[in-house]
Design a protein around this motif. Structure first.
Motif, short mmCIF file in Angstrom:
data_model
loop_
_atom_site.label_atom_id
_atom_site.label_comp_id
_atom_site.label_asym_id
_atom_site.label_seq_id
_atom_site.Cartn_x
_atom_site.Cartn_y
_atom_site.Cartn_z
N LEU A 1 -50.69 19.73 -9.84
CA LEU A 1 -51.80 21.09 -10.24
C LEU A 1 -51.19 22.72 -10.34
O LEU A 1 -51.80 23.32 -11.20
CB LEU A 1 -52.83 20.76 -8.93
N GLU B 1 -48.58 23.47 -11.82
CA GLU B 1 -47.73 23.88 -12.64
C GLU B 1 -48.59 23.37 -13.71
O GLU B 1 -48.15 23.72 -15.38
CB GLU B 1 -46.68 22.39 -13.16
N LEU B 2 -50.74 22.64 -14.00
CA LEU B 2 -50.71 23.15 -14.64
C LEU B 2 -51.08 24.66 -15.44
O LEU B 2 -51.13 25.41 -15.17
CB LEU B 2 -52.73 22.22 -14.38
N THR B 3 -50.78 24.03 -16.87
CA THR B 3 -51.40 25.56 -17.88
C THR B 3 -52.83 25.63 -17.96
O THR B 3 -53.66 24.99 -18.40
CB THR B 3 -50.76 24.83 -18.92
N THR C 1 -50.49 29.76 -15.37
CA THR C 1 -50.07 28.32 -14.37
C THR C 1 -51.15 28.62 -13.47
O THR C 1 -50.97 29.57 -13.28
CB THR C 1 -49.02 27.70 -14.23
#
Lengths: 159, 210
Positions: free
Chosen positions: B82, B84-86, B103
């Motif tokens: 989560l 690292e999620l863009t 991110t």
């Protein structure tokens, strides 16, 4: 006196039995938990192998989706990791068509999954781990990380 | 005369024997009763001692398992992914990252700056929406399913020691507070920040033990 000793011994015996049973049940729970963690780690290890690792930036949970799609074409890898089934699933952003398989020309969010090693016939048990799937988004002109899951079934993971 | 005296003596002797025999028997009975009482008291003491030890053991065991939230590898991996999620939030006006699309971790770190994305949306709103959608897409939450609800919190601590202040910057819940659940799994992740300590925590409420 003998009466007291016998009863004391019986009492201690009962306490010991209860304690052992409680300890054993905890031990079983711990074993199950460790196996689960081991299986999840095994699934997650894939993000570290050079064939899947996303190297331009440091990201321990990232899988290079472009590499994975290219690897799907290479049949020699199918027996390399001793894996029966390997799927990368797009979780979020929600795919437009989650039943459509991704390819080099169809990327998320237009597709929902890619089977790197397709499932053999019959039901198989899989373990899943959360990862980031990274690919080059032409529209955004940047690398995009989407939330994904690795579904894996290996001989030493299936228990 | 002598014979009469002899008889009297014999009678007295037999009376004495009866009296003494009785008292000896009484003495013996009293001794046994006293010993039995002592044994009972001893036995009670032993039982009491064992009960106290057992209670201490139970107390320690319950203290050890006081928290109903079990650490979970699945949640830990989710939080890693989560962070690292863009997100859809594009900000090119400040440097710090090669990718203009921020991110989740970057938006949490820059929460204090109250940034606005290039599409006009508040970065804080994008952050909250992205986290909420990511959690609710990853697990199915319903009264019938294994996952009954969740609590996601991000706490920011600035300063150190007695002068430190803690602020809850993100709080998301589904079906009440997951901390009050009987069965729950969760994990905490630290977000790197130079000026403060940021911790993100996700707790999932389960209908039964996994």
């Amino acid at each position: 006196m003998a009466f007291v000793l016998v009863f004391t011994m019986i009492f201690f015996g009962i306490v010991a039995v209860i304690y052992t049973s409680v300890s054993l049940s905890n031990l079983r729970e711990q074993v199950a938990e460790l196996r689960e963690r081991q299986a999840l780690e095994r699934a997650r290890q894939l993000t570290g192998v050079p064939e899947f690792a996303f190297t331009p930036i440091s990201c321990s949970s990232c899988i290079d989706f472009d590499k994975a799609l290219a690897l799907k074409q290479v049949r020699t890898y199918q027996d390399f990791w001793n894996i029966k089934f390997l799927r990368l699933e797009v979780v979020y952003p929600t795919p437009i068509d989650k039943d459509k398989e991704c390819s080099l020309s169809v990327l998320p969010p237009n597709c929902g999954y890619v089977d790197i090693i397709p499932s053999p016939s019959g039901n198989i048990k899989t373990k899943t781990a959360f990862v980031d799937l990274v690919f080059w988004d032409k529209n955004k002109g940047a690398y995009v990380k989407v939330l994904g899951r690795v579904h894996i079934s290996a001989f030493d993971v299936e228990r | 005369m002598k014979a009469r005296q002899q008889k009297r003596r014999e009678g007295r002797d037999s009376e004495n024997a009866l009296i003494f025999g009785d008292s000896v028997r009484k003495c013996k009975t009293l001794g046994v009763a006293k010993r039995a009482q002592e044994e009972m008291v001893g036995f009670m003491l032993v039982i009491l001692l064992v009960a106290i030890i057992f209670l201490i053991f139970l107390g320690l065991a319950s203290m050890r398992s006081k928290s109903n939230v079990r650490e979970s590898a699945e949640v830990s991996q989710f939080l890693d992914a989560l962070m690292e999620l863009t997100t859809d939030c594009r900000i090119t006006s400040f440097s710090g990252s090669v990718n203009p699309y921020k991110t989740v971790e970057e938006l949490i770190r820059d929460y204090d700056r109250d940034l606005t994305c290039e599409n006009g949306e508040k970065a804080r709103d994008v952050l909250t929406r992205t986290i909420q959608e990511a959690i609710e897409t990853s697990w199915v939450f319903s009264p019938e399913s294994l996952y009954q609800g969740y609590t996601f919190e991000v706490d920011q601590t600035t300063g150190s020691g007695a002068s430190s202040t803690q602020e809850r910057i993100v709080e998301l819940t589904w079906q009440g507070n997951a901390f009050s659940c009987t069965h729950a799994i969760g994990d905490t992740k630290s977000v790197f920040s130079a000026s403060s300590t940021i911790k993100a925590r996700l707790i999932l409420c389960l209908s039964r033990s996994e």
